[in-house]
Design an enzyme around this catalytic site. Structure first.
Site, PDB file in Angstrom:
ATOM      1  N   GLU A 167      55.146  44.219  45.307  1.00  0.00           N
ATOM      2  CA  GLU A 167      55.722  43.707  44.066  1.00  0.00           C
ATOM      3  C   GLU A 167      56.696  44.682  43.400  1.00  0.00           C
ATOM      4  OE1 GLU A 167      52.424  42.351  41.666  1.00  0.00           O
ATOM      5  OE2 GLU A 167      51.926  40.761  43.064  1.00  0.00           O
ATOM      6  N   GLU A 351      49.742  36.830  48.285  1.00  0.00           N
ATOM      7  CA  GLU A 351      48.765  36.788  47.186  1.00  0.00           C
ATOM      8  C   GLU A 351      48.873  35.454  46.480  1.00  0.00           C
ATOM      9  OE1 GLU A 351      48.753  39.877  44.172  1.00  0.00           O
ATOM     10  OE2 GLU A 351      49.028  41.418  45.707  1.00  0.00           O
TER      11      GLU A 351
END
Ligand code: IFM
Length: 435
Positions: A167, A351
């Protein structure tokens, strides 16, 4: 769950994901201080000043945790390695206990038939490197490359896949512009530098891993679907800008060798000198792209300094995080990423999951996972090559600035006794994976 394994093509990968600082217990095994330890120790940053020193005690309980992964019927486990556990000062002297831990962890996955999918950096920057400017310092790309060579030199031969950085938006914007995560900065120049250096470090790590002969290398971007709060032209521009600095900045950098114009209009003057010449490092060929997806945001324009907008609360049902449940966003991202950036490259949902207040009977999580798998299937039916889905997360864990309060686990963790208890969602997933 309505959806089951047999609804997917043979070979579709089901996994669950965690990260090192959120579960391991950073206070043991010779790990060095990280910027999360000091961020958490500073009043006002983290709920109840909670930290990751013990977390889920996974460092000592990893066998039990991997049993839970295997017994649920998952094919794969996505985990991360802690830079400061391997190199307590970020560079120089290696902590052999740290390397041994990840070696044991890898073999324990393999002995249970679980594929190891590693992420090299999931946010716990060694404090010694934070002292040198952390992600603001261009040298971080080389420090990270050196760390990559050390840790992957030890376990890279057994990884089913590897991605350098979890991320990039959180590493840069969330942590240097909004100040919500370590190092808690709120500075536009720091943000511009971090956003570029995080991609430079990504590219250097891929180069190193290719050099080691590793296969199946990718990246993991988090994406939030952005929508205007109204039909006003200004609100539409606000949503487009949010989309550009949140989602497209990193995809554009890696796949197009450029950054979105409206983002550069906002912070271009703060970019490091010569950034245009770095795309030769950033644009490394990849074998897959990971998308972490949770929610959408509604944006309204305002008169504040750039980016001159704010979030507006949406009408949809919300998770314990206050995030709207919006499975269509996953469908849209899968479609858009494939059509505008990645083409035939495999996409993996690296995710997806939700925090729920319900400790054990978490029907809301079951419905959430079902709905998002449905969105994934819809994209697949329309030709998007999505090849895997990782549920966040195996265990209730350290949800960063929100401490231990927000529970994302399939398995409940009692943070007094550290006892693990599978929730209804764990049983539902187990059943779905066996059918
Ligand atoms: O817990 C985090 C994780 O560390 C990164 N992706 C989002 C999760 C939920 O907020």
């Amino acid at each position: 769950m309505k959806i089951k394994r047999s609804d997917f093509a043979e070979g579709f990968l089901f996994g669950t994901a965690t990260s090192s600082y959120q579960i391991e217990g950073h206070g043991v095994g010779g790990a060095g201080s990280t910027h999360w330890d000091t961020f958490a120790a500073t009043p006002g940053n983290v709920v109840r000043a909670e930290h990751g020193q013990l977390a889920c005690d996974h460092y000592y309980r990893y066998e039990e945790d991997l049993d839970l992964v295997a017994q649920a019927g998952f094919d794969a486990y996505r985990f991360s390695v802690s830079w400061a556990r391997v190199l307590p000062e970020g560079r120089g002297k290696i902590n052999p206990e740290g390397l041994d831990f990840y070696d044991r962890l890898t073999d324990s996955m393999l002995s249970r038939g679980l594929q190891p999918h590693v992420t090299l950096y999931h946010w716990e920057l060694p404090s010694a490197l934070a002292d040198l400017g952390g992600w603001r310092n261009r040298d971080i790309a080389n420090w990270f490359a050196d760390f990559t060579a050390i840790i992957m030199g030890r376990i890279g031969d057994r990884m089913a896949s590897a991605a350098p950085i979890n991320e990039p938006w959180c590493v840069s914007w969330l942590s240097h512009f909004l100040g919500h995560h370590a190092p808690g900065m709120r500075d536009i120049r720091a943000t511009a530098r971090a956003m570029h250096h995080v991609l430079l470090a990504h590219g250097r790590a891929i180069q190193v891993m290719r050099g080691l002969g590793m296969k199946n290398l990718g990246c993991v971007f988090n994406m939030e679907w952005a929508e205007p709060a109204s039909d006003r032209t200004e609100d539409r521009a606000a949503a487009a800008l949010y989309d550009d600095y949140y989602n497209r900045f990193f995809l554009d950098g890696v796949f197009k060798g450029t950054y979105p114009k409206d983002v550069l209009d906002g912070f271009g003057e703060h970019m490091p000198n010569g950034w245009q010449d770095d795309f030769k490092f950033i644009q490394q060929a990849l074998d897959w792209v990971g998308i972490n997806y949770y929610t959408r945001k509604l944006l309204a324009a305002d008169e504040s300094p750039w980016p001159s907008h704010h979030e507006v609360e949406g009408p949809l049902p919300k998770t314990q995080m206050g995030w709207e449940v919006y499975p269509d966003g996953l469908y849209k991202f899968l479609k858009r990423t494939a059509s505008e950036y990645t083409g035939d490259l495999p996409l993996i949902v690296t995710e997806n999951g939700m925090a729920s207040e319900r400790p054990f009977e978490d029907a809301d999580r079951i419905a959430y996972v079902d709905a998002h798998l449905g969105a994934l299937q819809r994209a697949q039916r329309e030709g998007v090559p999505v090849q895997g889905y990782f549920l966040w997360s195996l265990l209730d864990n350290y949800e960063w600035a929100l401490g231990y309060e927000k529970r994302f686990g399939l398995v409940h963790v009692d943070f007094e006794t550290l006892a693990r208890t599978p929730k209804a969602s764990y049983d539902a997933v187990k059943l779905a994976l066996s059918n």
